[in-house]
Each structure stands twice: as structure tokens, then as C-alpha cells.
Design a protein around this motif. Structure first.
Motif, PDB file in Angstrom:
ATOM      1  N   LEU A 124       0.817  -1.212   0.000  1.00  0.00           N
ATOM      2  CA  LEU A 124       0.000   0.000   0.000  1.00  0.00           C
ATOM      3  C   LEU A 124       0.854   1.267   0.000  1.00  0.00           C
ATOM      4  O   LEU A 124       0.331   2.371   0.133  1.00  0.00           O
ATOM      5  CB  LEU A 124      -0.930   0.008   1.215  1.00  0.00           C
ATOM      6  CG  LEU A 124      -1.841  -1.214   1.368  1.00  0.00           C
ATOM      7  CD1 LEU A 124      -2.629  -1.136   2.665  1.00  0.00           C
ATOM      8  CD2 LEU A 124      -2.780  -1.345   0.183  1.00  0.00           C
ATOM      9  N   GLN A 149      -6.373   0.611   5.750  1.00  0.00           N
ATOM     10  CA  GLN A 149      -5.235  -0.213   5.341  1.00  0.00           C
ATOM     11  C   GLN A 149      -5.440  -1.661   5.782  1.00  0.00           C
ATOM     12  O   GLN A 149      -5.217  -2.600   5.016  1.00  0.00           O
ATOM     13  CB  GLN A 149      -3.943   0.324   5.947  1.00  0.00           C
ATOM     14  CG  GLN A 149      -3.459   1.632   5.353  1.00  0.00           C
ATOM     15  CD  GLN A 149      -2.062   1.984   5.848  1.00  0.00           C
ATOM     16  OE1 GLN A 149      -1.192   1.128   5.914  1.00  0.00           O
ATOM     17  NE2 GLN A 149      -1.850   3.243   6.189  1.00  0.00           N
ATOM     18  N   ILE A 157      -3.765   6.787   3.516  1.00  0.00           N
ATOM     19  CA  ILE A 157      -4.809   5.778   3.731  1.00  0.00           C
ATOM     20  C   ILE A 157      -4.957   5.583   5.236  1.00  0.00           C
ATOM     21  O   ILE A 157      -3.989   5.225   5.909  1.00  0.00           O
ATOM     22  CB  ILE A 157      -4.438   4.436   3.073  1.00  0.00           C
ATOM     23  CG1 ILE A 157      -4.141   4.623   1.589  1.00  0.00           C
ATOM     24  CG2 ILE A 157      -5.564   3.425   3.271  1.00  0.00           C
ATOM     25  CD1 ILE A 157      -3.669   3.350   0.903  1.00  0.00           C
ATOM     26  N   SER A 172     -11.281  -4.297  -3.223  1.00  0.00           N
ATOM     27  CA  SER A 172     -10.053  -4.809  -3.819  1.00  0.00           C
ATOM     28  C   SER A 172     -10.417  -5.714  -4.987  1.00  0.00           C
ATOM     29  O   SER A 172     -11.494  -6.324  -5.003  1.00  0.00           O
ATOM     30  CB  SER A 172      -9.228  -5.584  -2.791  1.00  0.00           C
ATOM     31  OG  SER A 172      -7.961  -5.920  -3.309  1.00  0.00           O
ATOM     32  N   VAL A 181       0.725   4.980  -3.313  1.00  0.00           N
ATOM     33  CA  VAL A 181      -0.656   5.437  -3.478  1.00  0.00           C
ATOM     34  C   VAL A 181      -0.733   6.317  -4.723  1.00  0.00           C
ATOM     35  O   VAL A 181      -0.063   7.339  -4.810  1.00  0.00           O
ATOM     36  CB  VAL A 181      -1.121   6.223  -2.235  1.00  0.00           C
ATOM     37  CG1 VAL A 181      -2.565   6.676  -2.408  1.00  0.00           C
ATOM     38  CG2 VAL A 181      -0.977   5.370  -0.984  1.00  0.00           C
ATOM     39  N   LEU A 225      -8.034  -3.237   3.633  1.00  0.00           N
ATOM     40  CA  LEU A 225      -7.506  -3.512   2.290  1.00  0.00           C
ATOM     41  C   LEU A 225      -6.644  -4.768   2.276  1.00  0.00           C
ATOM     42  O   LEU A 225      -6.678  -5.547   1.317  1.00  0.00           O
ATOM     43  CB  LEU A 225      -6.708  -2.314   1.785  1.00  0.00           C
ATOM     44  CG  LEU A 225      -7.527  -1.171   1.183  1.00  0.00           C
ATOM     45  CD1 LEU A 225      -6.660   0.066   0.992  1.00  0.00           C
ATOM     46  CD2 LEU A 225      -8.140  -1.600  -0.154  1.00  0.00           C
TER      47      LEU A 225
END
Length: 346
Positions: free
Chosen positions: A198, A213, A208, A335, A201, A216
Motif C-alpha cells: 500500500l 489499510q 490511507i 479490492s 498510493v 484492504l
């Protein structure tokens, strides 16, 4: 080592076995007799639960059904509204590993019916008692406390499938699959999924939030173990919708979002306060709630079934009520296991 299976993918495929070449075996059957699909689900579910633990540092759990996750989650305390929506008694104390599985199973109660459960940590008495009342076919875990094993061995008339997997087991780097008389070989998908993915970005907003996070990571790890071409939605470290193995990514998204809408709406006060007829079981209540949320799409027979389950005919939730309730939830993430080729998916 060889283990005879109940049958293959279908009951008419009588010849079926599991061959374990490594000694001692990293997989132990502690109770019951596995089937072919049971093992496919168990292998995927265990890896998913273990990866959640590695990525987040929290106990992870998965609920698998027909070779894709119905739900996945990490351990977090259960809110009162979640307990009510999942029919979990307020006074019931749950261990962290139990909350992980309760949240994984609660991501899609219909699809988790008759699942294979997997957890990253040892199964304790709390989880065994929770599983005792659920319709589940099997569990796989790295270890079991003695009392938990005793409780689970009595489930399903003594036929509940209990598998134990060595958490330190590492499979060969090359995996093979026989298909229609041909053998396919490939490098195993061992790419790690952690916070570092992550870091880059690409949107204008570069930060985030921490909870997003975490969600995700859960959503993306879950996709690793779905059938190809999938989309998932997660909220507070829990999968709330998976669209798995669809030919169109638009349909993946619709399916995942429909499931997520249903998960959110199960927590609406008017849904939680539905009154059911005396003697109705948890499974029947779950089906009735699902039908209530699909009110406009019900056939006459389905509507009759819903009315037969409810103590009093309710007013359906309007489109505006649904939209207003769903809009209250912030931090839902999506996702995808491949890029969105067009904007229509998003």
C-alpha cells in the motif's frame, strides 16, 4: 501416506484419495472422513487464515465454501449491533480467535452454511462451543485444546471433520495440476501481501487511514484464494462481500456489492427488531431476513414463506431507507485481483 476420501468432486466419482509424500505428514485427520472438496476448501482456508495473521498480527479466520471464501476476518471485539444481527447472545464471552471466526462467518451467513472453517491460532473451548451450534462441515487449525477437541468430536453425531495442519509447513516451490490427461506446472503463488503493497498510493489523496489499510489487506489476501476474476469488499478488517470467479468484472462487482449491501442492512434497527414465530430456528430466521431484504424481488411462494416465518407482517424497507442506512458506514474498501479495465466496474 495415503488417506481414502469419501468420494471425488461428485458422489459418482468413487475413487478418491489424498497422497501425502512428506513424512511425518504436516496434515492430520483428527476426526471424520474428508471429501475431495473438503480438502480443497481446507487448504485454501488455512492459507488465508495464516496470511491474515502474518499481515496484521491478529488472529485470522476464514469460512470457505466450494473453493472460494464466503468470509474472512481478523479478530476484533464484537459490537452490540453486530451481535444482534448475527444472533450472538450478549452475555456470551468470546475469545479473540472466536471473534475472528464469528466475523468471518458473519460476512455471508447464507454462503457460510455448511462451510469449512479455518483459524490461524489454536482452537479453544470458546470457539468449539461457538461452532457447536453452527451448521459447519469441517475445521482446520494448527492446534486444539483438549476440551475443544472433545466438544468438536461430538458434533454432527461424531462425524464432524477435524483437520490439524502444521503451521510451519512450507510446500514445494513448484506446484502441479493434472487436467484432462495433461500436467500443468507453475511456480507457487507465494507473493507476500503486507502493508508494503500500500506504499505506492496513486490517487491525489496520499494518506490511507490505518483501519482502511487493515481492511484492504484483508480484502486483498482473501482474493488470493478465490477463483480467478474476483472482487471483494471489506469493512473494519472483515470481508462483507465477495464476487468470485465471474466472467465479467462488472458482475464480480455487482455480486460483491449486493452482498455488502445485505450485510450492512442486516444491522438496520427494523431488521434486527423483526419478530419471528415461536420455535423458528436460527437458520430459518437467517433465510427470512434475506428474503425480507429482497422484498421487491420475491415470488409469490417466497413471499408466503416469509409471511409464514414472521409473527407480524412488516413494512418493507424503502429504497430511501436503505440508502440512508448504508451511507452511515464509512471506511468500506474494495479490492480486485486484477485491474479494472473500464470505469464501469468502479
Amino acid at each position: 501416506m495415503e488417506i481414502k476420501l469419501k468420494y471425488g468432486c461428485n458422489p459418482h466419482q468413487k475413487y478418491a484419495r489424498l497422497v501425502i509424500e512428506q513424512e511425518p505428514s504436516p496434515l492430520q485427520v483428527l476426526n471424520g472422513q474428508p471429501g475431495y472438496i473438503n480438502l480443497l476448501d481446507a487448504m485454501g482456508a488455512f492459507q488465508l487464515a495464516q496470511e491474515l495473521r502474518t499481515a496484521t498480527g491478529q488472529p485470522g479466520a476464514a469460512s470457505f465454501k466450494h473453493v472460494s471464501p464466503a468470509g474472512a476476518a481478523i479478530a476484533k471485539p464484537l459490537t452490540d449491533i453486530f451481535r444482534s444481527s448475527q444472533m450472538i447472545p450478549d452475555e456470551e464471552e468470546l475469545s479473540p480467535v472466536t471473534t475472528a471466526y464469528a466475523r468471518a462467518r458473519g460476512g455471508d451467513r447464507l454462503c457460510s452454511f455448511g462451510d469449512v472453517a479455518a483459524v490461524s491460532d489454536s482452537v479453544d473451548e470458546s470457539l468449539a462451543l461457538f461452532l457447536k451450534r453452527e451448521v459447519s462441515d469441517a475445521i482446520i487449525a494448527p492446534a486444539y485444546e483438549p476440551e475443544a477437541l472433545k466438544i468438536l468430536k461430538a458434533k454432527k453425531g461424531g462425524n464432524f471433520l477435524i483437520l490439524q495442519m502444521d503451521p510451519d509447513y512450507r510446500p514445494p516451490e513448484v506446484e502441479t495440476r493434472d487436467l484432462y490427461g495433461f500436467r500443468l506446472e507453475q511456480s507457487r503463488n507465494s507473493a507476500p501481501i503486507g502493508p508494503e503493497i500500500l506504499a505506492n498510493v496513486v490517487s491525489q489523496k496520499k494518506t490511507i487511514p490505518q483501519d482502511a489499510q487493515e481492511s484492504l489487506l484483508v480484502a486483498t489476501i482473501a482474493l488470493k484464494y478465490t477463483q480467478s476474476n474476483s472482487v471483494s469488499l471489506a469493512y473494519e478488517g472483515q470481508i462483507i462481500g465477495v464476487g468470485a470467479g465471474q466472467q465479467s468484472r462488472v458482475h464480480c462487482t455487482r455480486l460483491a456489492c449486493d452482498k455488502a449491501d445485505k450485510w450492512l442492512l442486516q444491522q438496520h434497527p427494523r431488521v434486527i427488531n423483526l419478530e419471528f414465530k415461536e420455535g423458528l430456528g436460527r437458520t430459518e430466521k437467517t433465510n427470512a431476513i434475506d428474503q425480507f431484504l429482497l422484498w421487491d424481488q420475491l415470488s409469490d411462494a417466497e413471499m408466503k414463506g416469509l409471511m409464514d416465518a414472521l409473527a407480524e407482517p412488516p413494512e418493507p424497507l424503502s429504497r430511501e431507507e436503505k440508502r440512508d442506512w448504508i451511507s452511515r458506514f464509512d471506511g468500506i474498501v474494495m479490492s480486485s485481483d486484477a485491474f479494472f479495465p473500464f470505469a464501469d466496474g468502479l
